[in-house]
Enzyme design. Structure first.
Site, PDB file in Angstrom:
ATOM      1  N   ALA A 120     -11.733   3.559   1.169  1.00  0.00           N
ATOM      2  CA  ALA A 120     -12.312   4.437   2.157  1.00  0.00           C
ATOM      3  C   ALA A 120     -13.552   3.865   2.606  1.00  0.00           C
ATOM      4  O   ALA A 120     -14.586   4.647   3.171  1.00  0.00           O
ATOM      5  CB  ALA A 120     -12.793   5.904   1.564  1.00  0.00           C
TER       6      ALA A 120
ATOM      7  N   ASP B 236       0.916  -1.141  -0.038  1.00  0.00           N
ATOM      8  CA  ASP B 236       0.023   0.031  -0.015  1.00  0.00           C
ATOM      9  C   ASP B 236       0.896   1.281  -0.010  1.00  0.00           C
ATOM     10  O   ASP B 236       2.159   1.295   0.283  1.00  0.00           O
ATOM     11  CB  ASP B 236      -1.082  -0.161   1.316  1.00  0.00           C
TER      12      ASP B 236
ATOM     13  N   ASP C 154      -3.544   7.142  -3.787  1.00  0.00           N
ATOM     14  CA  ASP C 154      -5.048   7.551  -4.024  1.00  0.00           C
ATOM     15  C   ASP C 154      -5.587   8.457  -2.680  1.00  0.00           C
ATOM     16  O   ASP C 154      -4.891   8.542  -1.623  1.00  0.00           O
ATOM     17  CB  ASP C 154      -5.980   6.576  -4.069  1.00  0.00           C
TER      18      ASP C 154
HETATM   19  N1  GUN Z   1      -6.448   0.991   3.145  1.00  0.00           N
HETATM   20  C1  GUN Z   1      -7.893   1.302   3.731  1.00  0.00           C
HETATM   21  N2  GUN Z   1      -8.459   2.065   2.925  1.00  0.00           N
HETATM   22  C2  GUN Z   1      -7.747   2.550   1.906  1.00  0.00           C
HETATM   23  C3  GUN Z   1      -7.722   3.336   0.867  1.00  0.00           C
HETATM   24  O1  GUN Z   1      -8.889   3.960   0.493  1.00  0.00           O
HETATM   25  N3  GUN Z   1      -6.624   3.635   0.147  1.00  0.00           N
HETATM   26  C4  GUN Z   1      -5.586   3.129   0.391  1.00  0.00           C
HETATM   27  N4  GUN Z   1      -4.498   3.134  -0.729  1.00  0.00           N
HETATM   28  N5  GUN Z   1      -5.247   2.176   1.311  1.00  0.00           N
HETATM   29  C5  GUN Z   1      -6.435   1.985   2.179  1.00  0.00           C
END
Ligand code: GUN
Ligand code: ZN
Length: 484
Positions: free
Chosen positions: A193, A90, A125
């Site tokens: 989100a 992430d 994002d």
């Molecule tokens: N981890 C939990 N929600 C999100 C999100 O909306 N975007 C990203 N990049 N990681 C997350």
């Protein structure tokens, strides 16, 4: 390097699949446990031994880490973590949403994730929170989309890019975002989100947002529900067409002394028995676990195994075609889950289109079962049943003279020709004693027959206790009572 997703079986909008990212593959549905390199309650090696095929870690933590920052660039993320399965990274967006800002640009995180050999790369994002107004959600979505286009340029056409779908609570924005991500040719699509929705049990909103995103996304996209980690909602999410979950819940709950089950979670301190078959729960009594010096780690091990077990149960349910039964069972664990399930059922007419033709069984579990895809589909096919001048729909069995055609009846479906007695769904449906809800649904089936066979004169023969309901529900038919 590219991402491919292949679907091998379906149930409702859920699927069994195979996700291929570069050289690594993973079966779906799947749970990617979150690994924090600085804080490994359970190591990636232990996870692999428990059957974990993929995990997710945070590139931003590596990026800023004194301990791992250089090592991960020189050796790659797989060797650094000692895990040769699929690793998704992430970007740090989640930190962005929690802390307000991060010291990294979209380009920085993308080139870093690429440099450390991540199998699935996430751009920076913007997770728009549920309370954001339309203007903010629109503006933030525009930035997210711009960053995705930039990411495609940086990583190239075959870069293993994930395309997060944002848009806040605005369903039209979610649908548009889904479509734009699919139009970019991105095969792996996290829905973002949604953590705040799940944290506050807003499953009805979750169903709305996920359904909206799904309706924009290509049906071939592999869909990841970002941050979904409690197993009680996995079945519901899979039924909507989510393929991947990720979560730190197993560890966060353990830290908080909470024991996860597929039906909810409990405080370990309140348990007198451990209702689970994992080795932690078999080797310890509740009291021993409460007093164990490594309680947090043991609890995390249990929590993770329960979550993985639920994924396996869901896969089996898809194989058998019994996902609705599992969703029904799980969603009775909490009234907010039930609200989410009912919201999903309102979408059964759309879900019916992706549902499979035949299943192992249909178990009637109360009024919700009447709204299932199989009932809707059956009602849609009633027009294809033969007609006749004088037709008997026989709820009771008895004298059949004077009729050109005799149809049998099974609620919640309705009339069926005797030749279909053994076929799905009528033949595989197990129902308890008739109740009002299923009779109303079955009578809707009779009305479908009347509407599609205006040439037929239809007599419904019913048991006395159902006479008034049948008369009320099927005003167009002659009703005869039988079995007094
Ligand atoms: N981890 C939990 N929600 C999100 C999100 O909306 N975007 C990203 N990049 N990681 C997350
Ligand atoms: Zn256990």
């Amino acid at each position: 390097m590219a991402i491919f997703f292949e679907i091998t079986a379906k149930d409702i909008a859920g699927r069994l699949g195979r996700l291929k990212a570069g050289e690594r593959t993973m079966r779906t549905p799947a749970l990617l446990p979150v690994i924090n390199p600085h804080l490994q309650l359970i190591t990636p090696q232990e996870m692999q031994a428990l059957g974990v095929e993929g995990l997710i870690t945070n590139a931003y933590i590596f990026y800023r880490s004194r301990e791992f920052g250089e090592k991960v660039v020189s050796e790659g993320v797989h060797r650094t973590l000692g895990f040769d399965g699929l690793i998704m990274t992430d970007s740090g967006s989640f930190q962005l949403s929690v802390y307000g800002e991060v010291e990294v640009t979209n380009r920085d995180t993308l080139t870093f994730q690429q440099a450390i050999g991540s199998d699935i790369i996430v751009p920076l994002d913007i997770p728009t929170p549920p309370d954001a107004d339309r203007q903010r959600a629109t503006d933030e979505l525009a930035i997210t989309m711009e960053r995705m286009r930039e990411a495609k340029e940086i990583l190239g056409p075959d870069g293993n890019l994930a395309g997060p779908v944002q848009g806040g609570l605005f369903t039209d924005l979610r649908t548009r975002a889904g479509k734009e991500v699919s139009d970019l040719g991105i095969a792996f699509c996290p829905i973002g989100a949604v953590v705040p929705l799940m944290e506050s049990y807003r499953y009805k909103d979750l169903v709305k947002v996920v359904s909206a995103a799904k309706s924009g996304l290509s049906p071939a996209a592999c869909v990841h529900l970002f941050g979904a980690g409690h197993p009680s909602m996995f079945a519901l999410a899979v039924a909507m067409g989510c393929d991947i979950f990720d979560s730190a819940a197993y560890a966060l709950y353990a830290k908080d002394g909470r024991y996860i089950t597929a039906g909810g979670s409990m405080r370990l301190s309140e348990l007198s028995d451990l209702p689970c078959t994992c080795e932690v729960c078999r080797r310890h009594s509740a009291k021993e676990l409460q007093e164990a010096p490594d309680k947090e780690r043991l609890l995390a091990l249990h929590n993770l195994q329960v979550s993985l077990g639920e994924i396996s149960r869901i896969r089996q349910a898809i194989t058998d075609g019994t996902l609705w039964e599992l969703v029904d069972e799980r969603c009775r664990a909490h009234p907010e889950l039930l609200r989410g399930y009912r919201e999903l059922l309102t979408r059964a007419p759309e879900l019916e289109r992706s549902d499979r033709v035949s299943k192992r069984r249909f178990f009637y579990r109360g009024s919700e079962s009447c709204a299932r895809t199989e009932v809707i589909r059956y009602h849609g096919t009633i027009g294809r049943i033969a007609g006749g001048e004088r037709v008997l729909i026989d709820m009771t069995g008895g004298d059949e003279r004077d009729f050109d055609l005799v149809l049998l009846y099974k609620p919640p479906f309705g009339p069926y020709p005797p030749e279909l007695r053994e076929t799905f769904p009528v033949g595989q449906a197990e129902i308890p004693d008739w109740d009002c809800d299923m009779m109303v649904s079955g009578c809707r089936g009779i009305r479908c027959y009347l509407e599609t066979h205006p040439e037929s004169r239809v007599v419904v023969r019913c048991p006395p206790e159902w006479e008034s309901l049948v008369r009320e529900q099927v005003p167009g038919a002659e009703v005869r009572v039988h079995g007094v």
